[in-house]
Design a protein around this motif. Sequence first.
Motif, short mmCIF file in Angstrom:
data_model
loop_
_atom_site.label_atom_id
_atom_site.label_comp_id
_atom_site.label_asym_id
_atom_site.label_seq_id
_atom_site.Cartn_x
_atom_site.Cartn_y
_atom_site.Cartn_z
N GLY A 79 -1.26 0.89 -17.75
CA GLY A 79 -2.40 0.91 -16.85
C GLY A 79 -3.72 0.73 -17.56
N LEU A 82 -6.37 5.19 -17.77
CA LEU A 82 -6.14 6.64 -17.70
C LEU A 82 -7.03 7.30 -18.75
N HIS A 127 -4.25 7.30 -10.73
CA HIS A 127 -3.44 6.16 -11.16
C HIS A 127 -2.29 5.99 -10.19
#
Length: 153
Positions: A79, A82, A127
């Motif tokens: 991702g 984060l 997320h």
Amino acid sequence: MTGPERDPRATDNPTDADAGAGGPVQGVPAAGSGEPEAGQVRRSGLRNPQAAVRGLGAGTLGLEALVLLLAIQPIRVVGGDLDGAAIAVVVALAVAAILLAGMMRRPWAWHAGTVLQGLLILAGLLHWSLLVLGIIFALVWAYALHVRRVILG
């Protein structure tokens, strides 16, 4: 003594001449057939159903904590967005799951476990993968609650 004692005169063959003393009676379920008699509560067959259900809840929360802690690095790599606060939230949820796993003797711990699943789903705002984990563990927790209700009544 580790098990039920067997009558040495009883026989497993109902055609024997002396089967009347130890043989099955018509219309009455055999002992150990699993069928409850009229007016009896059907038992789960577990020696200590409370402990079994507590173990299920504790195991579910422990597995959830482990998955949350192991998911931090892949979420960071895949991702990329984060940040430190989100990692702190994931670690806090994992610590809460571990603490609740140790408190499964208390009846409120089951309710707190349900709240924990909701908090994990809310962490999905940080997320998308946390939302997926939240949904998966909410379904697992719902199944654990179902098993608890079936076993304990």
